[in-house]
Write a protein that holds these residues in place. Structure first.
Motif, short mmCIF file in Angstrom:
data_model
loop_
_atom_site.label_atom_id
_atom_site.label_comp_id
_atom_site.label_asym_id
_atom_site.label_seq_id
_atom_site.Cartn_x
_atom_site.Cartn_y
_atom_site.Cartn_z
N LEU A 1 0.81 -1.21 0.00
CA LEU A 1 0.00 0.00 0.00
C LEU A 1 0.85 1.27 0.00
O LEU A 1 1.76 1.41 0.81
CB LEU A 1 -0.90 -0.03 1.25
CG LEU A 1 -1.89 1.08 1.47
CD1 LEU A 1 -2.94 1.11 0.35
CD2 LEU A 1 -2.58 0.90 2.82
N LEU A 2 0.51 2.19 -0.91
CA LEU A 2 1.08 3.53 -0.92
C LEU A 2 -0.05 4.49 -0.57
O LEU A 2 -1.04 4.57 -1.29
CB LEU A 2 1.65 3.87 -2.31
CG LEU A 2 2.15 5.31 -2.50
CD1 LEU A 2 3.30 5.64 -1.55
CD2 LEU A 2 2.56 5.55 -3.95
N ILE A 3 0.11 5.21 0.54
CA ILE A 3 -0.89 6.19 0.95
C ILE A 3 -0.45 7.56 0.45
O ILE A 3 0.71 7.95 0.62
CB ILE A 3 -1.03 6.22 2.49
CG1 ILE A 3 -1.49 4.85 3.01
CG2 ILE A 3 -2.00 7.33 2.93
CD1 ILE A 3 -1.49 4.73 4.53
N VAL A 4 -1.38 8.28 -0.18
CA VAL A 4 -1.08 9.61 -0.72
C VAL A 4 -2.12 10.60 -0.21
O VAL A 4 -3.32 10.30 -0.21
CB VAL A 4 -1.10 9.60 -2.27
CG1 VAL A 4 -0.71 10.97 -2.83
CG2 VAL A 4 -0.17 8.53 -2.83
N ALA A 5 -1.64 11.77 0.23
CA ALA A 5 -2.52 12.86 0.65
C ALA A 5 -1.95 14.17 0.14
O ALA A 5 -0.75 14.27 -0.12
CB ALA A 5 -2.64 12.89 2.18
N LYS A 6 -2.82 15.19 -0.01
CA LYS A 6 -2.37 16.49 -0.50
C LYS A 6 -1.56 17.26 0.52
O LYS A 6 -0.68 18.04 0.18
CB LYS A 6 -3.58 17.35 -0.91
CG LYS A 6 -4.27 16.89 -2.15
CD LYS A 6 -5.40 17.84 -2.50
CE LYS A 6 -6.19 17.34 -3.69
NZ LYS A 6 -7.27 18.26 -4.05
N LYS A 7 -1.91 17.09 1.80
CA LYS A 7 -1.31 17.88 2.88
C LYS A 7 -1.13 16.98 4.10
O LYS A 7 -1.66 15.87 4.15
CB LYS A 7 -2.25 19.04 3.24
CG LYS A 7 -2.42 20.02 2.10
CD LYS A 7 -2.77 21.37 2.67
CE LYS A 7 -2.51 22.45 1.67
NZ LYS A 7 -1.68 23.49 2.20
N ARG B 1 11.97 24.13 -3.76
CA ARG B 1 11.41 24.57 -5.03
C ARG B 1 9.99 24.01 -5.24
O ARG B 1 9.15 24.65 -5.85
CB ARG B 1 12.34 24.10 -6.16
CG ARG B 1 12.09 24.70 -7.50
CD ARG B 1 13.21 24.38 -8.48
NE ARG B 1 13.68 23.01 -8.42
CZ ARG B 1 13.13 22.00 -9.10
NH1 ARG B 1 12.09 22.20 -9.88
NH2 ARG B 1 13.62 20.79 -9.00
N SER B 2 9.74 22.83 -4.71
CA SER B 2 8.45 22.18 -4.97
C SER B 2 7.58 21.99 -3.73
O SER B 2 6.49 21.44 -3.82
CB SER B 2 8.70 20.82 -5.62
OG SER B 2 9.54 20.07 -4.79
N VAL B 3 8.05 22.42 -2.57
CA VAL B 3 7.26 22.26 -1.33
C VAL B 3 7.00 23.63 -0.73
O VAL B 3 7.92 24.36 -0.39
CB VAL B 3 7.97 21.36 -0.30
CG1 VAL B 3 7.14 21.28 0.98
CG2 VAL B 3 8.22 19.97 -0.85
N ASN B 4 5.72 23.96 -0.65
CA ASN B 4 5.27 25.24 -0.09
C ASN B 4 4.26 24.94 1.01
O ASN B 4 3.34 24.15 0.81
CB ASN B 4 4.61 26.08 -1.19
CG ASN B 4 5.57 26.35 -2.33
OD1 ASN B 4 6.37 27.26 -2.27
ND2 ASN B 4 5.53 25.51 -3.36
N GLN C 1 2.34 26.13 -4.46
CA GLN C 1 2.51 27.50 -3.97
C GLN C 1 1.19 28.26 -4.11
O GLN C 1 0.49 28.11 -5.10
CB GLN C 1 3.59 28.19 -4.80
CG GLN C 1 3.89 29.59 -4.35
CD GLN C 1 5.03 30.21 -5.16
OE1 GLN C 1 5.56 29.60 -6.08
NE2 GLN C 1 5.38 31.41 -4.80
N THR C 2 0.88 29.04 -3.08
CA THR C 2 -0.27 29.95 -3.15
C THR C 2 0.19 31.30 -2.57
O THR C 2 1.34 31.44 -2.15
CB THR C 2 -1.48 29.44 -2.33
OG1 THR C 2 -1.14 29.51 -0.94
CG2 THR C 2 -1.89 28.03 -2.72
N ASP C 3 -0.72 32.24 -2.48
CA ASP C 3 -0.41 33.55 -1.92
C ASP C 3 -0.06 33.48 -0.43
O ASP C 3 0.53 34.40 0.11
CB ASP C 3 -1.60 34.51 -2.09
CG ASP C 3 -1.87 34.83 -3.55
OD1 ASP C 3 -0.97 34.61 -4.39
OD2 ASP C 3 -2.97 35.30 -3.85
N THR C 4 -0.48 32.40 0.23
CA THR C 4 -0.29 32.32 1.69
C THR C 4 0.75 31.29 2.11
O THR C 4 0.88 31.01 3.29
CB THR C 4 -1.64 32.00 2.37
OG1 THR C 4 -2.13 30.76 1.83
CG2 THR C 4 -2.66 33.10 2.15
#
Length: 160
Positions: free
Chosen positions: A78-84, A117-120, A108-111
């Motif tokens: 199993l590979l678990i993936v989440a956005k945040k 480079r790829s983690v905001n 990336q967002t305004d906040t």
């Protein structure tokens, strides 16, 4: 059996679908996201992005935790993936044994504050990462299997 856990704002795409799934010999990808699990359109898009021969589950975190703790995936890789980090922290709070999280792409967002480079990250993400670390979860940053894994909390600490 949980083989890998990854945060990726894009969920299933080239890196997850091809590189990580192949490298870890994954048989099931589980997307943990309460909102995505309610969207037929998003679920069908994820299904299209999932490699042939790999099963897909798109679940709200409570059902994901229940299924994992009931050992429904013991015979699978199993590979678990989440956005945040939020839903992964919720899984850990419910007793899901997550030892390591690979922090991949976070948009990336305004906040957001750029960590790499790829983690905001947002302020609440930082608090959740700290809580995951306090609960004994190792946090690494590794975009693709060919990269070496870096300690994510060290990268985050440099951003203050």
């Amino acid at each position: 059996m949980i083989i890998g856990v990854r945060i990726d704002g894009r969920l299933i795409h080239g890196q997850v679908a091809n590189l990580w799934t192949t490298k870890l010999n994954i048989t099931r990808i589980m997307v943990v996201d309460d909102e995505v699990s309610k969207s037929a359109i998003e679920k069908s898009g994820l299904k299209l992005a999932t490699p042939a021969g790999v099963k897909l589950s798109v679940l709200p975190y409570e059902l994901a935790a229940e299924n994992i703790l009931a050992k429904r995936y013991e015979s699978q890789r199993l590979l678990i993936v989440a956005k945040k980090p939020h839903y992964l922290l919720e899984l850990v709070k419910k007793g899901v044994p997550i030892e390591e999280i690979n922090v991949g792409n976070m948009s990336q967002t305004d906040t957001t504050i750029a960590v790499t480079r790829s983690v905001n990250v947002e302020k609440e993400d930082i608090a959740e990462f700290k809580e995951l670390q306090a609960r004994g979860v190792r946090l690494v940053h590794q975009m693709v299997p060919a990269d070496s894994a870096e300690d994510f909390m060290s990268l985050l600490d440099k951003k203050g």
